[in-house]
Structure formats: structure tokens, C-alpha cells
Design an enzyme around this catalytic site. Structure first.
Site, mmCIF file in Angstrom:
data_model
loop_
_atom_site.group_PDB
_atom_site.id
_atom_site.type_symbol
_atom_site.label_atom_id
_atom_site.label_comp_id
_atom_site.label_asym_id
_atom_site.label_seq_id
_atom_site.Cartn_x
_atom_site.Cartn_y
_atom_site.Cartn_z
ATOM 1 N N LYS A 186 0.862 -1.249 0.165
ATOM 2 C CA LYS A 186 -0.001 -0.002 -0.017
ATOM 3 C C LYS A 186 0.961 1.214 -0.194
ATOM 4 O O LYS A 186 1.470 1.590 1.161
ATOM 5 C CB LYS A 186 -0.676 -0.141 1.290
ATOM 6 C CG LYS A 186 -2.226 0.896 1.129
ATOM 7 C CD LYS A 186 -2.219 2.131 0.894
ATOM 8 C CE LYS A 186 -1.823 2.978 2.081
ATOM 9 N NZ LYS A 186 -1.600 4.374 1.488
ATOM 10 N N GLU A 263 9.561 1.768 10.986
ATOM 11 C CA GLU A 263 10.646 3.024 10.654
ATOM 12 C C GLU A 263 9.853 4.307 10.826
ATOM 13 O O GLU A 263 9.049 4.537 9.985
ATOM 14 C CB GLU A 263 11.180 2.573 9.434
ATOM 15 C CG GLU A 263 11.947 1.251 9.241
ATOM 16 C CD GLU A 263 13.294 1.118 10.147
ATOM 17 O OE1 GLU A 263 13.532 2.132 10.671
ATOM 18 O OE2 GLU A 263 13.732 -0.035 9.803
ATOM 19 N N CYS A 297 13.671 10.924 6.550
ATOM 20 C CA CYS A 297 13.766 10.526 7.984
ATOM 21 C C CYS A 297 14.998 11.022 8.503
ATOM 22 O O CYS A 297 15.052 11.289 9.895
ATOM 23 C CB CYS A 297 13.353 9.213 8.110
ATOM 24 S SG CYS A 297 14.415 8.067 7.209
ATOM 25 N N GLU A 395 9.368 17.120 14.196
ATOM 26 C CA GLU A 395 9.976 16.751 13.159
ATOM 27 C C GLU A 395 8.986 17.702 12.112
ATOM 28 O O GLU A 395 7.732 17.794 11.866
ATOM 29 C CB GLU A 395 9.457 15.259 12.714
ATOM 30 C CG GLU A 395 10.147 15.049 11.259
ATOM 31 C CD GLU A 395 9.737 13.497 10.956
ATOM 32 O OE1 GLU A 395 8.781 13.034 11.121
ATOM 33 O OE2 GLU A 395 10.798 12.822 10.387
HETATM 34 P P1 NAD Z 1 2.128 8.887 7.265
HETATM 35 O O1 NAD Z 1 2.474 8.207 8.627
HETATM 36 O O2 NAD Z 1 1.288 9.924 7.390
HETATM 37 O O3 NAD Z 1 1.887 7.930 6.269
HETATM 38 C C1 NAD Z 1 2.746 6.740 5.904
HETATM 39 C C2 NAD Z 1 2.024 5.426 5.016
HETATM 40 O O4 NAD Z 1 0.941 5.018 6.238
HETATM 41 C C3 NAD Z 1 1.076 5.954 4.085
HETATM 42 O O5 NAD Z 1 1.017 5.195 2.990
HETATM 43 C C4 NAD Z 1 -0.299 6.283 4.540
HETATM 44 O O6 NAD Z 1 -1.517 6.076 3.757
HETATM 45 C C5 NAD Z 1 -0.443 5.124 5.754
HETATM 46 N N1 NAD Z 1 -1.370 5.199 6.853
HETATM 47 C C6 NAD Z 1 -1.838 6.320 7.322
HETATM 48 N N2 NAD Z 1 -2.626 6.251 8.503
HETATM 49 C C7 NAD Z 1 -2.608 4.780 8.371
HETATM 50 C C8 NAD Z 1 -3.138 3.887 9.061
HETATM 51 N N3 NAD Z 1 -4.175 4.421 10.336
HETATM 52 N N4 NAD Z 1 -3.238 2.610 9.135
HETATM 53 C C9 NAD Z 1 -2.331 1.994 8.206
HETATM 54 N N5 NAD Z 1 -1.756 2.846 7.263
HETATM 55 C C10 NAD Z 1 -1.927 4.119 7.263
HETATM 56 O O7 NAD Z 1 3.867 9.357 6.866
HETATM 57 P P2 NAD Z 1 4.189 10.283 5.605
HETATM 58 O O8 NAD Z 1 3.499 11.434 5.916
HETATM 59 O O9 NAD Z 1 3.507 9.279 4.417
HETATM 60 O O10 NAD Z 1 5.735 9.941 5.600
HETATM 61 C C11 NAD Z 1 6.520 10.938 6.505
HETATM 62 C C12 NAD Z 1 7.060 10.244 7.640
HETATM 63 O O11 NAD Z 1 7.738 8.859 7.366
HETATM 64 C C13 NAD Z 1 7.886 11.150 8.476
HETATM 65 O O12 NAD Z 1 7.765 11.120 9.730
HETATM 66 C C14 NAD Z 1 9.272 10.377 8.300
HETATM 67 O O13 NAD Z 1 10.198 10.673 9.306
HETATM 68 C C15 NAD Z 1 9.057 9.067 8.177
HETATM 69 N N6 NAD Z 1 9.860 8.056 7.552
HETATM 70 C C16 NAD Z 1 10.644 7.555 8.106
HETATM 71 C C17 NAD Z 1 11.709 6.520 7.637
HETATM 72 C C18 NAD Z 1 12.500 5.607 8.361
HETATM 73 O O14 NAD Z 1 13.204 4.776 7.981
HETATM 74 N N7 NAD Z 1 12.526 5.761 9.936
HETATM 75 C C19 NAD Z 1 12.000 6.625 6.362
HETATM 76 C C20 NAD Z 1 11.057 7.633 5.677
HETATM 77 C C21 NAD Z 1 10.132 8.276 6.237
#
Ligand code: NAD
Length: 511
Positions: A186, A263, A297, A395
Site C-alpha cells: 500500500k 521505521e 527521515c 519533526e
Molecule cells: P504517514 O504516517 O502519514 O503515512 C505513511 C503511510 O501510512 C501512508 O501510506 C499512509 O497512507 C499510511 N497510513 C496512514 N494512516 C494509516 C493507518 N491508520 N493505518 C495504516 N496505514 C496508514 O507518513 P508520511 O507523511 O507518508 O511520511 C513521512 C514520515 O515518514 C516522516 O515522519 C518520516 O520521518 C517517516 N519516515 C521514516 C523513515 C525511517 O526509515 N525511519 C523513512 C522515511 C520516512
């Protein structure tokens, strides 16, 4: 300069659909959503919006492929060949892939190209690792042998963010598939375009139908992400995204006791001591926060600088930040492109405004000159930032950095550890003893000493505190995507635990 349009990549599909059991399909209820181009904020394509019923169809296909198909039963060498082919195809389509990624996400094209190569390398790495993998065998005193039988687990649910979509997807797909699982991916709703290239790549490489399934759509309750987490036939969820979303997924997966790898977010410190190579430290910390548009991230988004070099550092850093080239994502000279989506742009800009009331602004602070539309934010530098400031603690995930002075090593450590996050830390000093000692004490899953993010794929990737749960990378990914069954064999005379010798028998029992 025109900033109102960017070159459309070649080979753009008419729409983005789901891919289930080897077929492109629309959502069962026909629902779609608009995907925006970050330079214009105009919808340029429609994507199918998956819900519970679409996830059910995808999981059913993946479950059948797991239970009845060849993939989990293939020899590691056979799966490895397919994974190498995937890597070859990703490499050969790097230009197209990067053009799509850049158009969809606003990432500078050069950085998208590098990330496409990293995606190919992820497949190649796990293709090699799976054949090099040796299962543990132990000779136990008393003529016994114990061995470990690694088995794929089943349907892995992969949920990914929008910041470097294709590369992060490859990071999960590589090990999940190498170990013989089947998957439902997804991708993030802001950036579904590059994920729509996976089906063609997998078909060409010979991945059997049903092994890889793709459901697009939102994450929230009732939508695709939430439905995947709550599906009882999905024993594993590998998630990359915000810490808050991680908490929700953790709670939703709890009733099913799923395997989780998380992550999450970061607010990583870069600590610059007064004995550091200042040129190297400035170059690396400018790149470390503004590359990938700051939507990264592991961004070193808090820079802690020792008092003796603070003024010089700030002056040179601000000057260098002002020279970072903002431009159209497709322009190879661009260093910072457009942020992914207007919602995210508003979030980043709200932090810029908060920062103006909390600290001293020395670069950026709004739209770059000449960029009147699209999600452009000038590389922004706040200095004299106090540790209780929101821009120090939260963040932002954009091209915004907070710089704070410190006096002693102890103070540097205290400041470094003074957030809820613990993803990465960067240390700049010419005293290696000091650097290693700092690494021992800093609360971060990954530490780079006099270095930017160079990670060998064999090392663990992951954060502590609110930055994650578990580690991926190398054998840790193999562990996550496999069950490790221990088989115990008696080779000698039968001397199994019996009540006649209960004390001796109990010595070797775990429970
Ligand atoms: P997000 O948490 O908003 O969304 C990530 C994914 O989760 C999307 O596909 C979204 O549709 C899905 N999602 C949202 N709510 C959900 C739920 N209730 N159940 C299941 N899936 C759900 O994150 P984002 O805004 O897409 O990405 C940015 C974030 O990702 C930042 O906080 C960044 O630090 C983090 N990130 C972390 C790493 C790492 O390796 N630690 C790497 C890249 C990004």
C-alpha cells in the site's frame, strides 16, 4: 524563470489502478482520488482508492499464491535469479523511473536517479544474501543436534511513505520476496506513480501472479492502509511513516499479535565540536538537511555547534544555505525541488512561522524569490534555537534547520538526547575517542562519525525511542520476514526427560 510547469515524464499511464493476482483492476466501488503535481498543484492523474473489499481481494490472491503457488517453495537460488532480474530491469529503466518519481514527488531529478539505483541495489543485495544465508546448526553435548528451519511467514503487508517512495518500497519488497513471502503493498497516497511500475517489472522478471499485489489509496480507518493492518490473514506489517501513525498501527495490529517493523520519524542531531574539519562539517550538514527537499527521515535537522566556532559556523552555514539551488524537479541543476503536496507545504510553512517567533532567522523563511506557485520553500536556517522550542523538538520534514550552541561535551549529549526521537546522530570532531564515546551515549539507532549517510546494506537500519521498533537491513530483514523454527534431534541413546531423572532433565528445559 518559469516555475509554473514541469516536463511530463514519458510513458505516463492514463490512470493508476490496483494490481491484484496479476491483473490491473479498478476499486470494487469505482472510487478514485486525484494525484497532484507538486509544481502546479494541479491534479494530473487519478488513482484507484482502495477500501476493505479491495484489500480483501489482494490478500486472498496473496494467500493463495503463498499456500498453493511455487514462490515460497522455490529454492533460494531460483528466487535469487528472479530478484537479480528485477534489479537489472530497475537499473535499465532508471531514467524513466526517476522522471516519474521526480514529477510525482517534487524530488530533484538527480537525487531521484540515485535513489532508483539504490532501489536496484536493494534487490541485488537480498538476491545475494538469500543464497549466502546459512541456517544455524548446533551440536549439543549428549549426542543431540539442534537446527534452525527458516520459513517464509505468509502475506506481508507493506505500508510506505511518500518521501522516497520507490526506494523505500524496494527496501521492503526485496527481503519480503527473497525469503519467499507474498506481499500486498500500500504505497503513500501523495505519490502512487512510481509504484505503478512494479507490476510490469515483476512480470518481466518472472514473479508469479499473486505474489506481488498493489492496492492504492488512503491509510485512515476504513481505507486501504487500515484494512491491511486489520486483516487477519496478514501476519506481518512493515511500516515506514510518522511516529503517530505507527502508534495507531501498533494499536490496530495488537488484537492479531502481528509481527511489526516500524521505521518512524526523526529529529536527528548533528553535533559539530570545535576541533571539527569545518569545511567538511558545513558541506555535509547543509546536504544532510536540504537533500531530498528536507523530506528525509534521517535529516540532521538540529545542528548543535560548540560555542568557540558558533559564530563562524552560523555565518558560513547561512551563506551556503542561500546558495542551495531551488528549481524545477526535472532540472539536473536543481538541489531543492518542490515539497510533495500543498497539505505538507502548509505544515512546513506553519513551522517556519513558529520558528520566527522562537528563534533568529538567518536564511530563507518563506518562498524563494521567483517561485510564486507550487510547494517551494527556500532553505531555511534558524539559529540560537532553545531546546524547548517547537522547531527543536518536532519533526518538520522540510528544508528547515535549527542551530543551537553548546559549551561542553556533556551539554552536547544532553541536547542531542533531548527529544522524543532517536533515529540518527552525526558527530563532527577530529578526536576519535570523543566521537566514539559520544556514539556510546547518544540515543540514536544510527550514528555517523565525520560522515554523512553512507550505509552498507548489511548494517541494521532503525531508530530507538519514538523513531522506531525493530531494525531492518541485512540479516535483520531476513529475521523479520521468516519464522525460525528450532528442530531438536536426539542422535544417541534415548535419554529423554523422564521423571526418574527429573532434576537433570529440568536443567535443560526452558519452560
Ligand atoms: P504517514 O504516517 O502519514 O503515512 C505513511 C503511510 O501510512 C501512508 O501510506 C499512509 O497512507 C499510511 N497510513 C496512514 N494512516 C494509516 C493507518 N491508520 N493505518 C495504516 N496505514 C496508514 O507518513 P508520511 O507523511 O507518508 O511520511 C513521512 C514520515 O515518514 C516522516 O515522519 C518520516 O520521518 C517517516 N519516515 C521514516 C523513515 C525511517 O526509515 N525511519 C523513512 C522515511 C520516512
Amino acid at each position: 524563470m518559469t516555475t509554473t510547469t514541469d516536463a511530463k515524464p514519458q510513458g505516463l499511464p492514463d490512470s493508476i489502478r490496483h494490481y491484484i493476482n496479476g491483473e490491473w483492476v479498478d476499486s470494487i466501488d469505482g472510487d478514485t482520488f486525484d494525484v497532484l503535481n507538486p509544481v502546479t498543484n494541479e491534479p494530473y492523474i487519478k488513482a484507484a482508492s482502495g477500501k476493505k473489499a479491495d484489500i480483501e481481494a489482494a490478500v486472498a490472491a496473496a494467500k493463495t499464491a503463498f499456500e498453493e503457488g511455487p514462490w515460497p517453495k522455490m529454492l533460494p537460488r531460483e528466487r535469487s535469479r528472479v530478484l537479480h532480474k528485477i534489479a537489472d530491469i530497475v537499473e535499465s529503466r532508471g531514467d524513466q523511473l526517476a522522471a516519474m518519481e521526480s514529477y510525482d514527488s517534487g524530488l530533484p531529478i538527480t537525487q531521484a536517479l540515485g535513489q532508483a539505483r539504490r532501489a536496484a541495489e536493494n534487490f541485488r543485495f537480498f538476491a545475494d544474501l538469500i543464497v549466502a544465508q546459512s541456517d544455524d546448526t548446533y551440536k549439543v553435548p549428549g549426542r543431540q543436534v539442534n537446527y534452525v528451519n527458516r520459513k517464509p511467514i505468509g502475506v506481508a503487508g507493506l505500508i510506505t511513505p511518500w518521501n522516497t517512495p520507490f526506494m523505500l518500497e524496494s527496501w521492503k519488497l526485496g527481503p519480503a520476496l527473497a525469503t519467499g513471502n507474498t506481499v500486498v503493498l500500500k504505497p503513500a497516497e501523495f505519490t502512487p506513480l512510481s509504484a505503478s511500475l512494479w507490476p510490469g517489472i515483476f512480470e518481466e522478471a518472472g514473479v508469479p501472479a499473486g505474489v506481488f499485489n498493489l492496492v492504492n489509496g488512503y491509510g485512515e480507518e476504513g481505507y486501504a492502509g487500515d484494512s491491511l493492518v486489520k486483516h487477519p490473514d496478514v501476519p506481518l506489517i512493515s511500516f515506514t511513516g510518522e511516529s503517530r501513525t505507527g502508534q495507531i498501527i501498533f494499536a490496530n495490529a495488537a488484537p492479531y499479535l502481528k509481527g511489526l517493523s516500524m521505521e518512524l520519524g526523526g529529529k536527528s542531531p548533528a553535533i559539530v565540536f570545535d576541533d571539527a574539519d569545518l569545511d567538511a562539517a558545513i558541506n555535509a550538514t547543509v546536504f544532510g538537511v536540504f537533500s531530498l527537499n528536507g523530506e528525509r527521515c534521517t535529516a540532521g535537522s538540529r545542528i548543535l555547534v560548540q560555542r568557540g566556532i558558533y559564530d563562524e559556523f552560523v555565518e558560513r552555514y547561512a551563506a551556503q544555505a542561500k546558495r542551495v539551488k531551488v528549481g524545477l524537479p526535472s532540472d539536473p541543476k536543481t538541489e531543492v525541488g518542490a515539497l510533495v503536496h500543498p497539505e505538507h507545504y502548509d505544515k512546513v510553512m506553519s513551522y517556519v512561522e513558529i520558528g520566527k517567533s522562537e528563534a533568529r532567522l538567518v536564511a530563507g523563511g518563506g518562498r524563494p524569490e521567483g517561485f510564486d506557485t507550487g510547494n517551494y520553500v527556500a532553505p531555511t536556517v534558524f539559529v540560537d534555537v532553545k531546546p524547548d522550542a517547537r522547531i527543536f523538538q518536532e519533526e518538520i520534514f522540510g528544508p528547515v534547520v535549527a542551530i543551537t550552541p553548546f559549551d561542553t561535551d556533556e551539554e552536547a549529549l544532553e541536547l542531542a538526547n533531548n527529544t522524543k526521537y532517536g533515529l540518527a546522530a552525526y558527530v563532527w570532531t577530529s578526536d576519535l575517542k570523543r566521537a566514539h564515546n559520544f556514539a556510546q551515549d547518544v540515543e540514536a539507532g544510527m550514528v555517523w562519525l565525520n560522515s554523512n549517510n553512507v550505509r552498507d546494506l548489511r548494517t541494521p537500519f532503525g531508530g530507538v525511542k519514538a523513531s522506531g521498533l525493530g531494525h531492518e537491513g541485512g540479516y535483520r530483514s531476513i529475521d523479520f520476514y521468516t519464522d525460525q523454527q528450532a528442530v531438536h534431534i536426539n542422535l544417541g541413546e534415548v535419554h529423554n526427560p523422564v521423571f526418574g531423572k527429573q532434576e537433570e532433565a529440568a536443567e535443560k528445559m526452558d519452560g
